[in-house]
Design a protein around this motif. Structure first.
Motif, PDB file in Angstrom:
ATOM      1  N   GLY A  80       0.699  -1.198  -0.151  1.00 20.71           N
ATOM      2  CA  GLY A  80      -0.267   0.184   0.211  1.00 20.71           C
ATOM      3  C   GLY A  80       0.810   1.115   0.111  1.00 20.71           C
ATOM      4  O   GLY A  80       0.433   2.163  -0.889  1.00 20.71           O
ATOM      5  N   ARG A 126       1.353   1.146  -6.865  1.00 16.57           N
ATOM      6  CA  ARG A 126       0.643   2.455  -7.411  1.00 16.57           C
ATOM      7  C   ARG A 126      -0.986   1.904  -7.622  1.00 16.57           C
ATOM      8  O   ARG A 126      -1.351   0.483  -8.089  1.00 16.57           O
ATOM      9  N   GLY A 127      -1.946   2.823  -8.732  1.00 19.99           N
ATOM     10  CA  GLY A 127      -3.201   2.181  -8.651  1.00 19.99           C
ATOM     11  C   GLY A 127      -3.637   1.867  -7.940  1.00 19.99           C
ATOM     12  O   GLY A 127      -3.831   1.469  -6.510  1.00 19.99           O
ATOM     13  N   PRO A 128      -4.442   0.646  -8.957  1.00 20.92           N
ATOM     14  CA  PRO A 128      -5.337  -0.550  -8.457  1.00 20.92           C
ATOM     15  C   PRO A 128      -4.459  -1.694  -7.376  1.00 20.92           C
ATOM     16  O   PRO A 128      -4.795  -2.308  -6.537  1.00 20.92           O
ATOM     17  N   SER A 129      -3.236  -1.882  -7.042  1.00 19.50           N
ATOM     18  CA  SER A 129      -2.300  -2.572  -6.882  1.00 19.50           C
ATOM     19  C   SER A 129      -2.440  -2.454  -5.595  1.00 19.50           C
ATOM     20  O   SER A 129      -2.551  -3.025  -4.580  1.00 19.50           O
ATOM     21  N   ARG A 130      -2.200  -1.031  -5.919  1.00 18.93           N
ATOM     22  CA  ARG A 130      -2.524  -0.156  -4.198  1.00 18.93           C
ATOM     23  C   ARG A 130      -3.356  -0.262  -3.377  1.00 18.93           C
ATOM     24  O   ARG A 130      -4.033  -1.053  -2.352  1.00 18.93           O
ATOM     25  N   LEU A 131      -4.739  -0.208  -4.647  1.00 15.29           N
ATOM     26  CA  LEU A 131      -6.193  -0.286  -3.684  1.00 15.29           C
ATOM     27  C   LEU A 131      -6.275  -1.745  -3.328  1.00 15.29           C
ATOM     28  O   LEU A 131      -7.039  -2.154  -1.721  1.00 15.29           O
ATOM     29  N   ALA A 132      -5.787  -2.713  -3.636  1.00 16.36           N
ATOM     30  CA  ALA A 132      -6.079  -3.726  -3.365  1.00 16.36           C
ATOM     31  C   ALA A 132      -4.781  -4.276  -2.177  1.00 16.36           C
ATOM     32  O   ALA A 132      -5.780  -4.992  -1.560  1.00 16.36           O
ATOM     33  N   LEU A 179      -4.702  -2.043   0.424  1.00 20.73           N
ATOM     34  CA  LEU A 179      -5.462  -1.592   1.401  1.00 20.73           C
ATOM     35  C   LEU A 179      -6.258  -2.019   2.085  1.00 20.73           C
ATOM     36  O   LEU A 179      -7.245  -2.043   2.731  1.00 20.73           O
ATOM     37  N   VAL A 180      -7.661  -2.929   1.145  1.00 17.25           N
ATOM     38  CA  VAL A 180      -7.814  -3.650   1.764  1.00 17.25           C
ATOM     39  C   VAL A 180      -7.667  -5.161   2.212  1.00 17.25           C
ATOM     40  O   VAL A 180      -8.676  -5.347   3.485  1.00 17.25           O
ATOM     41  N   PRO A 194      -7.866 -10.104  -1.949  1.00 13.49           N
ATOM     42  CA  PRO A 194      -6.994  -8.746  -2.476  1.00 13.49           C
ATOM     43  C   PRO A 194      -5.569  -8.724  -2.997  1.00 13.49           C
ATOM     44  O   PRO A 194      -5.072  -8.108  -3.879  1.00 13.49           O
ATOM     45  N   SER A 237      -3.467  -8.426  -5.911  1.00 12.37           N
ATOM     46  CA  SER A 237      -2.791  -7.547  -6.681  1.00 12.37           C
ATOM     47  C   SER A 237      -1.433  -7.696  -6.910  1.00 12.37           C
ATOM     48  O   SER A 237      -0.747  -6.413  -7.600  1.00 12.37           O
TER      49      SER A 237
END
Length: 129
Positions: A33, A37-43, A45-46, A93, A97
């Motif tokens: 996290g 960057r981007g979608p990888s970071r969001l996954a 953080l989930v 997740p 990621s």
């Protein structure tokens, strides 16, 4: 060892899934996290949020927060099927990621695979030995 004593493998599995797995998963997700960057970071953080909820549930009785409305539901979910679905759901997740754009530090994915292999290995060893 008497027939009423638990197997050392079973005790190791209980300690691992109760006090090691979610904490290590949270550290891996936090690292992804922070540096992804981007979608990888969001996954990631989930995963961090799910792992934090699991850790909160395990330490909440120590802080007399058992009267919170979310904790009984969370506790039942973490106890369902001996906690395996909750642990795997929290890992999903972070595993996702690994293939999403923006991932960095392949070592996070390798450590996550080792963590999952340790959980599965201990579960199989405790079940069949």
């Amino acid at each position: 060892m008497s027939p009423f004593e638990p197997s050392p493998l079973l005790l190791a599995l209980i300690v691992f899934k109760s006090f090691v797995y979610l904490e290590c998963l949270a550290l891996l997700a936090l690292t992804r996290g922070l540096f992804g960057r981007g979608p990888s970071r969001l996954a990631a953080l989930v995963t961090l949020a799910l792992a934090a909820l699991g850790i909160l549930e395990s330490i909440a009785p120590l802080y007399a927060a058992a009267h919170a409305s979310l904790l009984p539901t969370l506790s039942r979910f973490l106890a369902w099927q001996q906690g395996a679905p909750a642990l795997l759901l929290a890992s999903l997740p972070l595993a996702l990621s690994a293939v999403l754009p923006g991932r960095r530090f392949r070592a996070i994915d390798i450590l996550h695979m080792i963590l999952l292999a340790a959980l599965l290995g201990l579960w199989l060893a405790a079940r069949f030995v």
